[in-house]
Design an enzyme around this catalytic site. Structure first.
Site, PDB file in Angstrom:
ATOM      1  N   GLU A 219      -5.516  -8.689   1.082  1.00  0.00           N
ATOM      2  CA  GLU A 219      -6.167  -8.344   2.354  1.00  0.00           C
ATOM      3  C   GLU A 219      -7.639  -8.101   2.095  1.00  0.00           C
ATOM      4  O   GLU A 219      -8.006  -7.447   1.123  1.00  0.00           O
ATOM      5  CB  GLU A 219      -5.608  -7.050   2.966  1.00  0.00           C
ATOM      6  CG  GLU A 219      -4.247  -7.156   3.569  1.00  0.00           C
ATOM      7  CD  GLU A 219      -3.753  -5.832   4.162  1.00  0.00           C
ATOM      8  OE1 GLU A 219      -4.575  -5.003   4.598  1.00  0.00           O
ATOM      9  OE2 GLU A 219      -2.530  -5.637   4.167  1.00  0.00           O
TER      10      GLU A 219
ATOM     11  N   GLU B  61       0.798  -1.223   0.000  1.00  0.00           N
ATOM     12  CA  GLU B  61       0.000   0.000   0.000  1.00  0.00           C
ATOM     13  C   GLU B  61       0.836   1.280   0.000  1.00  0.00           C
ATOM     14  O   GLU B  61       0.838   2.019   0.999  1.00  0.00           O
ATOM     15  CB  GLU B  61      -0.959  -0.005   1.208  1.00  0.00           C
ATOM     16  CG  GLU B  61      -1.884  -1.203   1.243  1.00  0.00           C
ATOM     17  CD  GLU B  61      -2.832  -1.190   2.439  1.00  0.00           C
ATOM     18  OE1 GLU B  61      -2.690  -0.320   3.303  1.00  0.00           O
ATOM     19  OE2 GLU B  61      -3.712  -2.065   2.493  1.00  0.00           O
TER      20      GLU B  61
HETATM   21  O1  IFM Z   1      -4.168  -2.915   9.299  1.00  0.00           O
HETATM   22  C1  IFM Z   1      -4.129  -2.450   7.991  1.00  0.00           C
HETATM   23  C2  IFM Z   1      -2.953  -3.063   7.255  1.00  0.00           C
HETATM   24  O2  IFM Z   1      -1.740  -2.819   7.879  1.00  0.00           O
HETATM   25  C3  IFM Z   1      -2.868  -2.503   5.859  1.00  0.00           C
HETATM   26  N1  IFM Z   1      -4.124  -2.596   5.182  1.00  0.00           N
HETATM   27  C4  IFM Z   1      -5.316  -2.133   5.869  1.00  0.00           C
HETATM   28  C5  IFM Z   1      -5.389  -2.776   7.247  1.00  0.00           C
HETATM   29  C6  IFM Z   1      -6.663  -2.300   7.980  1.00  0.00           C
HETATM   30  O3  IFM Z   1      -6.670  -0.928   8.105  1.00  0.00           O
END
Ligand code: IFM
Length: 447
Positions: free
Chosen positions: A353, A170
């Site tokens: 994710e 990210e």
């Molecule tokens: O916890 C975070 C993660 O580190 C990166 N993506 C989003 C998640 C939730 O906010």
């Protein structure tokens, strides 16, 4: 207990679709005394940055409990584990590999191999060594070089013990939230800094890809981007344009250069004083071919136009929300995946994710998180719809294996499928973990 049902489109893929869980170093490891300081250590000491005034010093104490934590992977029956390496744990201040630090990750990899689990290694999940931030951080091209050097050392050492390497997690969060908006470390607030940091991060990604190719040519490599698909607040052309601009400025800013070698056209419209410094040859490095794209999806976002022709986010309440205040919008997930498939020549996709923070209560030794199960179910269905429409998706990682440090929100938000009692460090599988496990076991039975 609610069940999770595996959608047919995923079941039909058999071994070509993997399920996993994901974590990141700073959010779970603790053991700060065994590594260098990073920008999040510093950020946590600053006033008004972390809602519960916590830090990552201990976190889930995963550094000492890693074996117990990995046993949970076996119990869940996942195919893969996505975790990150802490740069400040494995590289000393003089740039040399730290033996104790790298051995920690070798133990994890050996465990995973021994148990036939795939390892997806993220090389940067936001824990930039503080001494590099002092030298300019992601605003300085030297940090991109330092990242490439770190990646080279790690990949030379770990090689094909990894099943996939992910350069950055990210870059939107590191670049935009960290340098432009200031809600993440290191807390700078300037559009010029944000655009510059984004560019250096993308450069770092490209340089790291070259090192991975050099030292582990047989291991697939890619990047992970997060996306909140953008919707207009109204049907007006101004709002539609605002949503398009937001999408280009916040998401395609990363994906378009990686896949096509140029920034979105919006770059030309930015004032000179916020333009990033792009050197000859940068875009070729940034667009080094990737083997897969990781996408992190949580929610959508809605935008309207401002008086000065820019965009601003609007808080909407059209759908139920998670504890993060994020609308639950699985349909937007399908639309997003199909939209990307139509717009780009995409490599295979992993959903690296997906998950939800919910108001979890530990009662009589159990966490009944039916809402999280619903969240997973509706998003797996949404994913399957995109697969039916032709999108090449190869895997899904639940965020997160366990509750952890949720950045500026500290420990106040729980994303885990495993509950962590931070007083005792006890781990308790929530109902969502049991439902995930049962779904994965039933999948095995039908193979
Ligand atoms: O916890 C975070 C993660 O580190 C990166 N993506 C989003 C998640 C939730 O906010």
């Amino acid at each position: 207990m609610k069940k999770l049902i595996l959608p047919d489109a995923i079941q039909a893929k058999g071994d070509d679709f993997i399920f996993g869980v994901a974590t990141s170093s700073f959010q779970i490891e603790g053991a700060r005394e065994l590594r260098l300081d990073c920008i999040w250590d510093t950020f946590c000491t600053q006033q008004g940055t972390i809602s519960d005034h916590s830090n990552g010093d201990v976190a889930c104490d995963h550094h000492s409990r890693w074996e117990q934590d990995l046993q949970m992977l076996l119990e869940l029956g996942v195919d893969a584990y996505r975790f990150s390496i802490a740069w400040p744990r494995v590289i000393d201040i003089d740039g040399a590999l730290n033996e104790t630090g790298i051995r920690f990750y070798e133990h994890i990899l050996n465990f995973l191999k021994q148990h036939n689990k795939q390892a997806f290694i993220t090389l940067y999940h936001w824990d930039l060594p503080q001494h590099l931030e002092n030298g300019g951080g992601w605003l300085s091209r030297e940090t991109a070089d330092a990242f490439a050097d770190y990646v080279a050392l790690v990949v030379q050492r770990l090689g094909d013990k990894a099943d996939a390497y992910i350069t950055l997690n990210e870059p939107f969060c590191s670049g935009y939230l960290g340098y432009e908006v200031g809600v993440h470390a290191p807390g700078q607030k300037s559009p010029k800094a944000g655009r510059q940091a984004n560019h250096v991060l993308l450069l770092a990604h490209g340089l790291a890809m070259q090192k991975i190719r050099q030292y582990a040519p047989s291991v697939p490599a890619g990047i992970v981007l997060n996306i909140h698909p953008s919707y207009p607040d109204s049907a007006s052309s101004a709002d539609q344009k605002a949503a398009q601009m937001a999408s280009d400025y916040l998401f395609h800013w990363y994906l378009t250069p990686i896949l096509t070698g140029s920034y979105p056209d919006l770059l030309e419209d930015l004032p000179d004083d916020i333009q990033p410094e792009i050197a000859t040859g940068d875009m070729a490095i940034i667009s080094e071919k990737i083997d897969f794209l990781g996408l992190n999806y949580y929610t959508r976002a809605v935008y309207r136009s401002t008086n000065c022709g820019w965009f601003e986010e609007v808080e909407r309440n059209d759908y139920p929300k998670t504890e993060m205040g994020w609308e639950i919008t699985p349909h937007a997930f399908t639309d997003l995946l199909i939209g990307l498939h139509q717009r780009y020549d995409l490599p295979p996709i992993y959903i690296t994710e997906n998950g939800a923070a919910m108001d979890d209560r530990l009662e009589s030794g159990r966490v009944v998180d039916a809402q999280r199960i619903d969240y997973f179910q509706t998003h797996l269905n949404a994913l399957a719809q995109a697969m039916d429409a032709g999108v090449d998706i190869r895997g899904y990682f639940a965020w997160s294996l366990m509750d952890n440090f949720e950045w500026a929100l500290g420990y106040s938000k729980r994303f885990g499928i495993v509950y962590v009692d931070y007083d005792t460090q006890e781990r308790i599988l929530k109902d969502s973990a049991l439902a995930y496990r049962d779904m994965l076991y039933s999948r095995q039975l039908y193979r």
